[in-house]
Design a protein around this motif. Structure first.
Motif, PDB file in Angstrom:
ATOM      1  N   HIS A  52      21.405  18.067 -55.895  1.00  0.00           N
ATOM      2  CA  HIS A  52      22.752  18.086 -56.473  1.00  0.00           C
ATOM      3  C   HIS A  52      23.613  19.212 -55.887  1.00  0.00           C
ATOM      4  O   HIS A  52      24.840  19.074 -55.836  1.00  0.00           O
ATOM      5  CB  HIS A  52      22.709  18.177 -57.999  1.00  0.00           C
ATOM      6  CG  HIS A  52      24.014  17.752 -58.618  1.00  0.00           C
ATOM      7  ND1 HIS A  52      24.622  16.554 -58.316  1.00  0.00           N
ATOM      8  CD2 HIS A  52      24.859  18.370 -59.477  1.00  0.00           C
ATOM      9  CE1 HIS A  52      25.764  16.457 -58.970  1.00  0.00           C
ATOM     10  NE2 HIS A  52      25.939  17.553 -59.673  1.00  0.00           N
ATOM     11  N   GLN A  59      31.195  16.984 -52.828  1.00  0.00           N
ATOM     12  CA  GLN A  59      32.245  16.760 -53.836  1.00  0.00           C
ATOM     13  C   GLN A  59      33.422  17.709 -53.609  1.00  0.00           C
ATOM     14  O   GLN A  59      34.588  17.324 -53.771  1.00  0.00           O
ATOM     15  CB  GLN A  59      31.669  16.951 -55.239  1.00  0.00           C
ATOM     16  CG  GLN A  59      30.635  15.874 -55.587  1.00  0.00           C
ATOM     17  CD  GLN A  59      29.886  16.163 -56.877  1.00  0.00           C
ATOM     18  OE1 GLN A  59      30.037  17.235 -57.474  1.00  0.00           O
ATOM     19  NE2 GLN A  59      29.069  15.211 -57.299  1.00  0.00           N
ATOM     20  N   GLU A 114      27.109  18.553 -66.222  1.00  0.00           N
ATOM     21  CA  GLU A 114      27.411  17.182 -65.779  1.00  0.00           C
ATOM     22  C   GLU A 114      28.362  16.496 -66.749  1.00  0.00           C
ATOM     23  O   GLU A 114      29.284  15.789 -66.336  1.00  0.00           O
ATOM     24  CB  GLU A 114      26.126  16.359 -65.612  1.00  0.00           C
ATOM     25  CG  GLU A 114      25.204  16.838 -64.490  1.00  0.00           C
ATOM     26  CD  GLU A 114      25.926  17.199 -63.218  1.00  0.00           C
ATOM     27  OE1 GLU A 114      26.710  16.375 -62.701  1.00  0.00           O
ATOM     28  OE2 GLU A 114      25.756  18.326 -62.737  1.00  0.00           O
ATOM     29  N   GLU A 117      31.842  17.611 -66.185  1.00  0.00           N
ATOM     30  CA  GLU A 117      32.382  16.997 -64.966  1.00  0.00           C
ATOM     31  C   GLU A 117      32.725  15.522 -65.191  1.00  0.00           C
ATOM     32  O   GLU A 117      33.734  15.023 -64.683  1.00  0.00           O
ATOM     33  CB  GLU A 117      31.364  17.121 -63.835  1.00  0.00           C
ATOM     34  CG  GLU A 117      31.116  18.551 -63.405  1.00  0.00           C
ATOM     35  CD  GLU A 117      30.140  18.602 -62.250  1.00  0.00           C
ATOM     36  OE1 GLU A 117      30.587  18.891 -61.128  1.00  0.00           O
ATOM     37  OE2 GLU A 117      28.927  18.350 -62.458  1.00  0.00           O
ATOM     38  N   GLU A 147      27.909  12.200 -60.490  1.00  0.00           N
ATOM     39  CA  GLU A 147      27.661  13.029 -61.688  1.00  0.00           C
ATOM     40  C   GLU A 147      26.875  12.223 -62.728  1.00  0.00           C
ATOM     41  O   GLU A 147      25.965  12.750 -63.375  1.00  0.00           O
ATOM     42  CB  GLU A 147      28.966  13.536 -62.304  1.00  0.00           C
ATOM     43  CG  GLU A 147      29.965  14.194 -61.351  1.00  0.00           C
ATOM     44  CD  GLU A 147      29.515  15.486 -60.704  1.00  0.00           C
ATOM     45  OE1 GLU A 147      28.304  15.761 -60.632  1.00  0.00           O
ATOM     46  OE2 GLU A 147      30.391  16.242 -60.231  1.00  0.00           O
TER      47      GLU A 147
HETATM   48 FE    FE Z   1      27.577  17.742 -61.021  1.00  0.00          FE
END
Ligand code: FE
Ligand code: FE
Ligand code: FE
Length: 166
Positions: A52, A59, A114, A117, A147
């Protein structure tokens, strides 16, 4: 903006502010994940965090593309929510004296990130469409999918491995 006006007057202003908020948040997450990787004992959890972290870098790159599409310079706006979530994760980590319990706490903290997000990217997809920024909507949607996948992966790791081991 002047003394007598507020900075955010239109949906365009609010949209840009929310983009700057998530840009700041992703940068804080990029800084926090290596520390979480260091603290994790479970190989599976560490690998999930490492994967991630790489995704997060992509991202941030996507956010640069959004800023470029909007003809804006990339700029962060302090996000008290992500600062608070990361602060809480650090504080609880300091108080835990067992490696397996710490893993469970780290997974839970990561899921709080997460979920923050997911709310932001969900809103940004909707507002992009509303404001006619179709390509930005696609970019935000790609990140939203990552996500959500990360959140589900953490649920899976926590329920199948970390929580039973703790
Ligand atoms: Fe994330
Ligand atoms: Fe992210
Ligand atoms: Fe925020």
């Amino acid at each position: 903006m002047g003394l007598f006006s507020k900075d955010i007057q239109s949906m365009d202003d609010l949209y840009l502010h929310t983009l700057e908020d998530i840009y700041y948040a992703e940068q804080q997450i990029e800084k926090a994940l290596p520390k979480m990787i260091d603290k994790a004992s479970s190989d599976t959890l560490r690998q999930a965090f490492e994967a991630h972290l790489q995704e997060t870098k992509g991202q941030i790159e996507r956010l640069h593309q959004v800023f470029a599409r909007l003809n804006k310079d990339p700029k962060g706006a302090t996000c008290p929510a992500i600062d608070g979530i990361i602060k809480e994760a650090n504080e609880i980590s300091k108080d835990i004296g067992d490696a397996q319990v710490l893993d469970a706490a780290l997974a839970a903290a990561a899921q709080a990130v997460e979920h923050y997000e997911i709310t932001r990217y969900g809103t940004l997809v909707a507002w992009s469409k509303q404001l006619g920024h179709t390509q930005c909507a696609d970019l935000f949607q790609q990140t939203l999918d990552e996500e959500q996948t990360t959140d589900r992966k953490l649920t899976e790791i926590a329920t199948s491995r970390l929580n039973p081991a703790a």
